[in-house]
Design an enzyme around this catalytic site. Structure first.
Site, PDB file in Angstrom:
ATOM      1  N   SER A  13      -9.689 -60.852  -9.444  1.00 17.12           N
ATOM      2  CA  SER A  13     -11.146 -60.899  -9.559  1.00 17.12           C
ATOM      3  C   SER A  13     -11.619 -60.076 -10.763  1.00 17.12           C
ATOM      4  O   SER A  13     -12.617 -60.429 -11.405  1.00 17.12           O
ATOM      5  CB  SER A  13     -11.823 -60.432  -8.268  1.00 17.12           C
ATOM      6  N   ASN A  14     -10.910 -59.012 -11.096  1.00 14.53           N
ATOM      7  CA  ASN A  14     -11.284 -58.242 -12.301  1.00 14.53           C
ATOM      8  C   ASN A  14     -10.934 -59.014 -13.569  1.00 14.53           C
ATOM      9  O   ASN A  14     -11.693 -58.974 -14.540  1.00 14.53           O
ATOM     10  CB  ASN A  14     -10.598 -56.874 -12.303  1.00 14.53           C
ATOM     11  N   LYS A  65      14.355 -51.892 -15.422  1.00 14.31           N
ATOM     12  CA  LYS A  65      12.935 -51.861 -15.809  1.00 14.31           C
ATOM     13  C   LYS A  65      12.764 -51.863 -17.331  1.00 14.31           C
ATOM     14  O   LYS A  65      11.830 -52.474 -17.854  1.00 14.31           O
ATOM     15  CB  LYS A  65      12.284 -50.610 -15.200  1.00 14.31           C
ATOM     16  N   ARG A  91       2.273 -51.904 -10.871  1.00 11.45           N
ATOM     17  CA  ARG A  91       3.518 -51.274 -11.335  1.00 11.45           C
ATOM     18  C   ARG A  91       3.182 -50.142 -12.284  1.00 11.45           C
ATOM     19  O   ARG A  91       2.208 -50.239 -13.045  1.00 11.45           O
ATOM     20  CB  ARG A  91       4.368 -52.272 -12.129  1.00 11.45           C
ATOM     21  N   LEU A  92       4.051 -49.140 -12.248  1.00 15.70           N
ATOM     22  CA  LEU A  92       3.908 -48.041 -13.197  1.00 15.70           C
ATOM     23  C   LEU A  92       4.384 -48.544 -14.563  1.00 15.70           C
ATOM     24  O   LEU A  92       5.427 -49.192 -14.659  1.00 15.70           O
ATOM     25  CB  LEU A  92       4.802 -46.903 -12.713  1.00 15.70           C
ATOM     26  N   ILE A  93       3.602 -48.252 -15.597  1.00 15.58           N
ATOM     27  CA  ILE A  93       3.994 -48.672 -16.953  1.00 15.58           C
ATOM     28  C   ILE A  93       5.053 -47.688 -17.482  1.00 15.58           C
ATOM     29  O   ILE A  93       4.883 -46.475 -17.394  1.00 15.58           O
ATOM     30  CB  ILE A  93       2.750 -48.692 -17.883  1.00 15.58           C
ATOM     31  N   ASN A 107      -6.591 -48.661 -17.391  1.00 16.40           N
ATOM     32  CA  ASN A 107      -6.393 -49.123 -16.016  1.00 16.40           C
ATOM     33  C   ASN A 107      -7.677 -48.898 -15.237  1.00 16.40           C
ATOM     34  O   ASN A 107      -8.483 -48.033 -15.569  1.00 16.40           O
ATOM     35  CB  ASN A 107      -5.262 -48.305 -15.374  1.00 16.40           C
ATOM     36  N   HIS A 109      -8.857 -48.098 -11.240  1.00 10.29           N
ATOM     37  CA  HIS A 109      -8.277 -47.645  -9.963  1.00 10.29           C
ATOM     38  C   HIS A 109      -9.406 -47.445  -8.948  1.00 10.29           C
ATOM     39  O   HIS A 109     -10.435 -46.846  -9.280  1.00 10.29           O
ATOM     40  CB  HIS A 109      -7.511 -46.339 -10.194  1.00 10.29           C
TER      41      HIS A 109
HETATM   42  C1  GAR Z   1      -8.793 -53.665  -7.874  1.00 10.23           C
HETATM   43  O1  GAR Z   1      -9.695 -53.223  -6.907  1.00 10.23           O
HETATM   44  C2  GAR Z   1      -8.198 -52.489  -8.618  1.00 10.23           C
HETATM   45  O2  GAR Z   1      -9.036 -51.383  -8.668  1.00 10.23           O
HETATM   46  C3  GAR Z   1      -6.966 -52.181  -7.802  1.00 10.23           C
HETATM   47  O3  GAR Z   1      -6.484 -53.427  -7.409  1.00 10.23           O
HETATM   48  C4  GAR Z   1      -7.579 -54.322  -7.217  1.00 10.23           C
HETATM   49  C5  GAR Z   1      -7.205 -55.640  -7.852  1.00 10.23           C
HETATM   50  O4  GAR Z   1      -8.129 -56.619  -7.480  1.00 10.23           O
HETATM   51  N1  GAR Z   1      -6.013 -51.469  -8.568  1.00 10.23           N
HETATM   52  C6  GAR Z   1      -5.197 -50.564  -8.044  1.00 10.23           C
HETATM   53  O5  GAR Z   1      -5.161 -50.286  -6.869  1.00 10.23           O
HETATM   54  C7  GAR Z   1      -4.282 -49.889  -9.060  1.00 10.23           C
HETATM   55  N2  GAR Z   1      -3.662 -48.742  -8.506  1.00 10.23           N
HETATM   56  P1  GAR Z   1      -8.233 -57.995  -8.287  1.00 10.23           P
HETATM   57  O6  GAR Z   1      -6.805 -58.574  -8.379  1.00 10.23           O
HETATM   58  O7  GAR Z   1      -9.117 -58.852  -7.447  1.00 10.23           O
HETATM   59  O8  GAR Z   1      -8.797 -57.684  -9.630  1.00 10.23           O
END
Ligand code: GAR
Length: 195
Positions: A13-14, A65, A91-93, A107, A109
């Site tokens: 969605s992002n 990796k 994943r950790l980069i 990123n 979060h």
């Molecule tokens: C988002 O809410 C993002 O903040 C989170 O995953 C979701 C992805 O949603 N990221 C993390 O948790 C990273 N540690 P999306 O696939 O619908 O964009």
């Protein structure tokens, strides 16, 4: 115009919010590639629909990796990528990508870092009983959600909220904030680079 790759592992969605902002003319970026590590992730269909090139690689198909990330770097070089946007990439980069893109990876979060880094940030916040959580946009370093913070937005947790309620509220805020902050970053970098 900044040539970017978006990395995602899930629903995307992002990623969609970033694509929509580019199409609406509010984000000045050329999304050249979606990098995904999950063959069944819905974000791949979103990329196809938006006619954005995607590359889906599974770490299990590589010796380790480092080999996995070297292949990603290769794919990024092929498309002249200048900047990486992590959008739900779980994943950790590692060092191959970090060395190729110093200070050029961000990123998002779903917590107010440094609180609740890592997996299940929303569950962690709810278990801790906090009434305010939020989202953080930060540069990526070798740690788990430890890079310099660029922007944060607060989101309320109401009594009787389920984890899905809070996730929805955070994602609504993410979809507004992420494209906006990216535009600010790209504008700043262009201005700084001007003679
Ligand atoms: C988002 O809410 C993002 O903040 C989170 O995953 C979701 C992805 O949603 N990221 C993390 O948790 C990273 N540690 P999306 O696939 O619908 O964009």
């Amino acid at each position: 115009m900044k040539r970017i790759a978006v990395f995602a592992s899930g629903s995307g969605s992002n990623f969609q919010a970033i694509v929509d902002a580019v199409n609406a003319g509010t984000l000045d970026a050329d999304i050249r590639l979606l990098v995904c590590d999950q063959p069944s992730a819905a974000v791949l269909q979103r990329a196809q629909k938006a006619m954005i090139d995607s590359c889906c690689l599974s770490p299990k198909d590589f010796a380790d990796k480092t080999a996995f990330e070297k292949e990603i770097v290769q794919q990024l070089r092929l498309r002249g990528i200048e900047f990486i946007v992590l959008a739900g990439y779980m994943r950790l980069i590692g060092s191959p990508i970090l060395q190729e893109y110093p200070a050029s990876i961000v990123n998002i979060h779903p917590s107010l870092l440094p609180a609740f880094p890592g997996k299940d940030a929303i569950g962690q916040a709810m278990n801790a009983g906090v009434q305010v959580t939020g989202l953080t946009i930060h540069y990526v370093d070798a740690g788990m959600d430890t890079g310099p913070i660029i922007a944060q937005t607060k989101v309320q947790i109401h009594a009787n909220d389920s984890i899905v309620d809070v996730q929805k509220r955070i994602q609504q805020a993410e979809h507004i904030c992420y494209p906006k902050v990216l535009q600010e970053l790209f504008t700043k970098e262009t201005t700084n680079a001007a003679p």
